[in-house]
Design an enzyme around this catalytic site. Structure first.
Site, PDB file in Angstrom:
ATOM      1  CB  CYS A  13       6.479   4.099   4.609  1.00 38.25           C
ATOM      2  SG  CYS A  13       7.001   5.923   4.235  1.00 38.25           S
ATOM      3  CB  CYS A  45      -2.229   6.667   6.055  1.00 41.76           C
ATOM      4  SG  CYS A  45      -1.585   7.116   4.577  1.00 41.76           S
ATOM      5  CB  CYS A  72      -0.867  -0.038   1.218  1.00 39.67           C
ATOM      6  SG  CYS A  72      -2.172   1.297   1.269  1.00 39.67           S
ATOM      7  CB  CYS A  73       3.984   2.317   2.021  1.00 38.73           C
ATOM      8  SG  CYS A  73       3.228   2.627   3.709  1.00 38.73           S
ATOM      9  CB  CYS A 119      -1.183   3.253   8.942  1.00 37.88           C
ATOM     10  SG  CYS A 119      -1.854   2.166   7.613  1.00 37.88           S
TER      11      CYS A 119
END
Length: 240
Positions: free
Chosen positions: A231, A203, A114-115, A206
């Site tokens: 990340c 985010c 995702c990162c 997270c």
């Protein structure tokens, strides 16, 4: 721009104060920008504006930030009268990922994918147009990945054979206390989430607040081991 002597710069800037490091960075490069997201980065903006008025600032808008963070970005823009370029993910990559894995896959298989889509890939595209960038990293942010953070370095994560990228870390030797002393002394804007126990803010899914005496990075990706808490923006901090 003349060739940048990284060894000479490392020797010159070793243990130097942040203003000297910023001055060297801004004098050495025209295509240079400050990466902005948190308290440290606004301190850098505050210092840099006193050195050079035409500073360039960008921020990664992942689409998953807290509402307070978006308000914070706007507050900083207005306070300093600067443009803040918002860097967003490539929707042609993001949309299939979300359709396939949903919005919270990172709780199951880690945050790296995702990162990578929301942060690393957009940053890579931005940095391809810069010769140097400035970050708010500090050594004490992580005893696992940032304890050897230099004041200036070749960014091995984003350099290419045809494009050497320099990364400056002016706050490398500062503590969190020094950052907040500067914020208070110079009336620097900050994210209102800090007043609710958030220390390191990323985010929304997270990031969570930390308890007293917990390390500031404990609130980031709390379901993963501490040595994984990068990340990908500063993957060159992680030793193989």
């Amino acid at each position: 721009m003349t060739a940048f002597d990284i060894e000479q710069a490392q020797s010159e800037l070793h243990q130097a104060n942040p203003r000297k490091i910023l001055k060297k960075a801004l004098e050495s490069f025209d295509t240079i920008a400050i990466s902005f997201s948190g308290a440290e980065d606004v301190v850098l903006i505050d210092m840099a504006k006193r050195i050079r008025d035409d500073i360039k600032v960008f921020s990664l808008d992942t689409g998953r930030l807290h509402p307070e963070t978006y308000r914070f970005i706007e507050k900083v823009r207005l306070h300093y009268g600067i443009e803040i370029e918002l860097i967003t993910p490539d929707y042609t990559v993001l949309d299939p990922f979300v359709k396939s894995k949903g919005l919270f896959s990172f709780y199951e298989d880690g945050h790296k994918e995702c990162c990578g889509i929301r942060k690393v890939d957009p940053l890579r595209k931005k940095l391809a147009h810069l010769d140097a960038w400035i970050t708010g990293q500090r050594k004490d942010q992580s005893t696992d990945t940032r304890q050897d953070l230099p004041e200036v370095q070749i960014d091995s994560a984003f350099s290419t054979p045809d494009h050497q990228l320099i990364k400056f870390n002016p706050l490398s030797n500062w503590t969190s206390a020094k950052v907040w002393d500067h914020i208070e002394a110079y009336d620097v804007p900050y994210n209102s989430l800090h007043e609710r126990g958030f220390t390191s803010i990323g985010c929304e899914p997270c990031t969570r607040s930390v308890l007293p005496n917990q390390h500031e990075r404990e609130g980031r990706w709390w379901w993963e081991a501490s040595h994984k808490k990068e990340c990908g923006l500063h993957v060159d901090n992680i030793k193989s």
